[in-house]
Design a protein around this motif. Structure first.
Motif, PDB file in Angstrom:
ATOM      1  N   SER A  53       0.861  -1.186   0.000  1.00  0.00           N
ATOM      2  CA  SER A  53       0.000   0.000   0.000  1.00  0.00           C
ATOM      3  C   SER A  53       0.894   1.232   0.000  1.00  0.00           C
ATOM      4  O   SER A  53       1.505   1.565   1.015  1.00  0.00           O
ATOM      5  N   SER A  74      -1.474   6.335  -1.499  1.00  0.00           N
ATOM      6  CA  SER A  74      -2.445   7.228  -0.882  1.00  0.00           C
ATOM      7  C   SER A  74      -2.164   8.666  -1.313  1.00  0.00           C
ATOM      8  O   SER A  74      -1.162   8.943  -1.981  1.00  0.00           O
ATOM      9  N   ARG A 123      -1.340   3.575   8.055  1.00  0.00           N
ATOM     10  CA  ARG A 123      -1.826   3.588   6.678  1.00  0.00           C
ATOM     11  C   ARG A 123      -3.210   2.937   6.633  1.00  0.00           C
ATOM     12  O   ARG A 123      -3.456   1.929   7.294  1.00  0.00           O
ATOM     13  N   ASN A 124      -4.109   3.540   5.889  1.00  0.00           N
ATOM     14  CA  ASN A 124      -5.484   3.060   5.747  1.00  0.00           C
ATOM     15  C   ASN A 124      -6.225   3.009   7.081  1.00  0.00           C
ATOM     16  O   ASN A 124      -7.192   2.267   7.239  1.00  0.00           O
ATOM     17  N   VAL A 162     -10.181   3.296   7.434  1.00  0.00           N
ATOM     18  CA  VAL A 162     -11.067   2.191   7.039  1.00  0.00           C
ATOM     19  C   VAL A 162     -10.783   0.897   7.794  1.00  0.00           C
ATOM     20  O   VAL A 162     -11.452  -0.111   7.561  1.00  0.00           O
ATOM     21  N   SER A 163      -9.789   0.896   8.677  1.00  0.00           N
ATOM     22  CA  SER A 163      -9.392  -0.363   9.307  1.00  0.00           C
ATOM     23  C   SER A 163      -9.803  -0.465  10.778  1.00  0.00           C
ATOM     24  O   SER A 163      -9.139  -1.112  11.575  1.00  0.00           O
ATOM     25  N   GLN A 168      -6.782  11.054   7.006  1.00  0.00           N
ATOM     26  CA  GLN A 168      -7.579  10.717   5.824  1.00  0.00           C
ATOM     27  C   GLN A 168      -6.696  10.564   4.589  1.00  0.00           C
ATOM     28  O   GLN A 168      -7.016   9.772   3.686  1.00  0.00           O
ATOM     29  N   THR A 190      -5.328   6.980   3.332  1.00  0.00           N
ATOM     30  CA  THR A 190      -6.174   5.947   2.726  1.00  0.00           C
ATOM     31  C   THR A 190      -5.741   5.714   1.290  1.00  0.00           C
ATOM     32  O   THR A 190      -5.734   6.632   0.470  1.00  0.00           O
ATOM     33  N   SER A 195      -6.906   4.211  -1.759  1.00  0.00           N
ATOM     34  CA  SER A 195      -8.096   3.684  -2.429  1.00  0.00           C
ATOM     35  C   SER A 195      -7.750   2.693  -3.531  1.00  0.00           C
ATOM     36  O   SER A 195      -8.507   1.760  -3.806  1.00  0.00           O
ATOM     37  N   LEU A 206     -16.980   3.376   5.382  1.00  0.00           N
ATOM     38  CA  LEU A 206     -16.309   4.350   6.236  1.00  0.00           C
ATOM     39  C   LEU A 206     -17.097   4.533   7.523  1.00  0.00           C
ATOM     40  O   LEU A 206     -18.306   4.601   7.527  1.00  0.00           O
TER      41      LEU A 206
END
Length: 357
Positions: A191, A194, A270-271, A274-275, A327, A330, A332, A353
């Protein structure tokens, strides 16, 4: 004499050629895939020379990752707990669910950038990626299976002997190859795209709240969540009170050292949006819960990390800017990448989210 020498040379050549063919007939002719380190990142710690990536190995690992045959009752796969739309974490559940819907004792962490990790699990109890999948596969409250049974089931299928041959050169299915194949797929989960990464590459720029949040982050958070991986992979006690039912003392379980009591691995941010839920036992359902913990609810003890002995003072203004910056972490592209999606299915087009983050 010359004729005898010629005949002898031909015989030796034939023997050597036969030996060469014999040696190589079981070697993989899989198509190698280079591992690309993102610009500005440190070199990975995984030894690719002992398990080079290949298209066939990655495909095999992906098939295994999503195969419920790896569980005792054929209902659970690795992907059951590690879901792509949540950055391959255990989405929405504080504790992961295992065999017969039994609760485990921890929240399944997000999976990405594993090539840079030396140790795995919240307590670092496993020191090699190739070995890590064996723990959930055999845990009675997770997948509940025996490795010998897993291998036997895979050998009986039509597809797996062929897939193992394509990846490793012959149809042998064993524990080592099972771990290596899963690792190859997991290692591709990088990842690194972002908005934060795009800004660092000069392809985008932060909005003012994001820029201010980045500055606050570097002052108050980066000591543990070091860029660009947003973790230093250390083990720290961040003042989370012991949950009496689970009685999880963290790193001390592995080291038997009292100074490691209640220390858990620093997760990557990181992320992070959403995690959720957050923490080794998923007790924090939103980023606001985490911020409130750091500024008001930490339980200071003898092993609490020295940088947090006075908790972490955060104003409402600072929290607002930090949320804006987080933010930007993230990715995507990663969350929707079909390379990581369950075979035959596309990735979720829109990761859920948490409105409270």
């Amino acid at each position: 004499m010359q004729l005898k020498r010629t005949i002898l040379f031909i015989v030796v050549l034939v023997i050597l050629s036969a030996g060469f063919i014999g040696i190589n007939k079981n070697q993989s002719i899989a198509k190698r895939v280079p591992f690309v380190v993102p610009k500005g990142w440190p070199q990975p710690v995984y030894d690719f020379s002992k398990n080079p990536l290949s298209e066939e190995g990655i495909a095999l690992g992906k098939q295994l990752f999503y195969d419920t045959q790896l569980s005792k009752d054929g209902t659970i796969s690795c992907g059951s707990c590690h879901q792509q739309f949540g950055a391959f974490n255990s989405y929405d559940h504080p504790l992961s669910h295992g065999l017969e819907n039994a609760l485990t004792t921890r929240n399944a962490p997000a999976l990405f950038n594993l090539a840079w990790q030396k140790e795995f699990m919240w307590d670092g109890g496993i020191n090699h990626l190739d070995l890590q999948p064996l723990a959930p596969i055999t845990a009675h409250n997770e997948m509940g299976e025996d490795i010998a049974n897993v291998l036997a089931k895979l050998k009986k299928t039509k597809q797996y002997p062929k897939l193992f041959k394509a990846a490793f050169g012959d149809e042998t299915i064993n524990t080592q190859r099972l771990g290596k194949a899963l690792s190859q797929f997991l290692l591709t989960m990088v990842s690194s795209n972002s908005k934060y990464d795009q800004v660092m590459r000069g392809e985008d720029s932060f909005l003012l709240p994001e820029k201010l949040g980045h500055a606050i982050f570097k002052t108050k958070c980066a000591q543990c969540h070091a860029e660009p991986l947003f973790t230093d992979y250390s083990y720290r006690n961040i003042g989370i009170p012991l949950e009496p039912y689970l009685n999880d003392i963290g790193r001390m379980t592995i080291t038997n050292d009292a100074s490691d009591s209640l220390k858990f691995k620093v997760p990557s941010l990181r992320n992070v949006v959403v995690s959720f839920p957050y923490g080794h036992d998923g007790r924090f359902f939103s980023l606001m819960n985490v911020f409130e913990h750091y500024r008001n609810h930490m339980q200071i003890g003898p092993t609490t990390d020295v940088v947090l002995k006075n908790k972490l003072p955060l104003s409402n203004y600072e929290i607002g800017q930090l949320r804006a910056f987080l933010q930007t972490l993230t990715d995507s592209v990663f969350l929707k990448d079909p390379r990581f999606a369950e075979p035959g299915m596309g990735a979720h087009s829109n990761p859920p989210l948490d409105q409270h983050n």
